[in-house]
Design a protein around this motif. Structure first.
Motif, mmCIF file in Angstrom:
data_model
loop_
_atom_site.group_PDB
_atom_site.id
_atom_site.type_symbol
_atom_site.label_atom_id
_atom_site.label_comp_id
_atom_site.label_asym_id
_atom_site.label_seq_id
_atom_site.Cartn_x
_atom_site.Cartn_y
_atom_site.Cartn_z
ATOM 1 N N UNK A 63 0.984 -1.189 -0.083
ATOM 2 C CA UNK A 63 0.035 0.081 -0.003
ATOM 3 C C UNK A 63 0.909 1.285 0.029
ATOM 4 N N UNK A 64 2.005 1.318 0.811
ATOM 5 C CA UNK A 64 2.995 2.426 0.964
ATOM 6 C C UNK A 64 3.541 2.488 -0.333
ATOM 7 N N UNK A 65 3.945 1.491 -0.984
ATOM 8 C CA UNK A 65 4.565 1.677 -2.518
ATOM 9 C C UNK A 65 3.594 2.316 -3.327
ATOM 10 N N UNK A 67 1.087 4.169 -3.167
ATOM 11 C CA UNK A 67 1.133 5.503 -2.761
ATOM 12 C C UNK A 67 2.167 6.198 -3.526
ATOM 13 N N UNK A 68 3.294 5.897 -3.059
ATOM 14 C CA UNK A 68 4.353 6.730 -3.786
ATOM 15 C C UNK A 68 4.532 6.506 -5.223
ATOM 16 N N UNK A 69 4.280 5.426 -5.801
ATOM 17 C CA UNK A 69 4.296 4.929 -7.259
ATOM 18 C C UNK A 69 3.165 5.927 -7.866
ATOM 19 N N UNK A 70 2.062 6.218 -7.223
ATOM 20 C CA UNK A 70 1.201 7.033 -7.760
ATOM 21 C C UNK A 70 1.675 8.550 -7.935
ATOM 22 N N UNK A 71 2.280 9.108 -6.881
ATOM 23 C CA UNK A 71 2.654 10.354 -6.728
ATOM 24 C C UNK A 71 3.986 10.592 -7.897
ATOM 25 N N UNK A 72 4.688 9.486 -7.995
ATOM 26 C CA UNK A 72 5.856 9.516 -9.098
ATOM 27 C C UNK A 72 5.197 9.616 -10.642
ATOM 28 N N UNK A 73 3.909 9.129 -10.675
ATOM 29 C CA UNK A 73 3.316 9.200 -12.073
ATOM 30 C C UNK A 73 2.828 10.671 -12.404
ATOM 31 N N UNK A 74 2.407 11.600 -11.281
ATOM 32 C CA UNK A 74 2.012 12.653 -11.761
ATOM 33 C C UNK A 74 3.050 13.530 -12.471
ATOM 34 N N UNK A 75 2.417 14.277 -13.508
ATOM 35 C CA UNK A 75 3.549 15.061 -14.368
ATOM 36 C C UNK A 75 2.653 16.129 -14.919
ATOM 37 N N UNK A 76 3.296 17.221 -15.696
ATOM 38 C CA UNK A 76 2.684 18.289 -16.375
ATOM 39 C C UNK A 76 2.393 17.798 -17.785
ATOM 40 N N UNK A 77 1.371 18.498 -18.507
ATOM 41 C CA UNK A 77 1.120 17.911 -19.874
ATOM 42 C C UNK A 77 2.324 17.770 -20.852
ATOM 43 N N UNK A 78 3.375 18.824 -20.659
ATOM 44 C CA UNK A 78 4.526 18.448 -21.766
ATOM 45 C C UNK A 78 5.222 17.354 -21.445
ATOM 46 N N UNK A 79 5.442 16.940 -20.114
ATOM 47 C CA UNK A 79 5.988 15.556 -19.826
ATOM 48 C C UNK A 79 5.380 14.508 -20.222
#
Length: 116
Positions: A63-65, A67-79
């Protein structure tokens, strides 16, 4: 006479007819007489489906991993555009590689067939 008397003696001063009879066994233990009416007064509703699945009982390390993976996937439209381009290029390379492997495998099978 034995140890226990077979009949109880009537209470003193009362004639034997005025004794109360022994209470009979209770026969009716439960009834659902009014329950259906009461249940349907407010309607029988379906249970609500949860919007998010409960994490209770899951492996806490997972569960902890997650959550971190979801945050790592967040990016801007250009990325996001860059990632899509890279993904499409990688897909093209894989398809070309598949075609080459298939051609080489067919050659091998033809050579094996001609040897026999």
């Amino acid at each position: 006479q034995g140890r226990w008397p077979l009949r109880r003696a009537s209470p003193p001063g009362l004639p034997p007819q005025s004794r109360r009879p022994a209470a009979m066994a209770k026969s009716k233990n439960h009834t659902g007489n009014n329950q259906v009416y009461k249940n349907h007064r407010n309607g029988i509703k379906k249970t609500r489906r949860p919007k998010k699945m409960s994490m209770q009982g899951m492996n806490c390390k997972f569960v902890r991993n997650q959550a971190f993976a979801k945050r790592g996937m967040q990016c801007t439209p250009e990325e996001k555009e860059e990632r899509l381009k890279a993904q499409k290029e990688a897909q093209k390379k894989m398809e070309e590689k598949k075609v080459q492997e298939r051609a080489s495998r067919l050659k091998e099978l033809q050579e094996a067939a001609t040897k026999q």
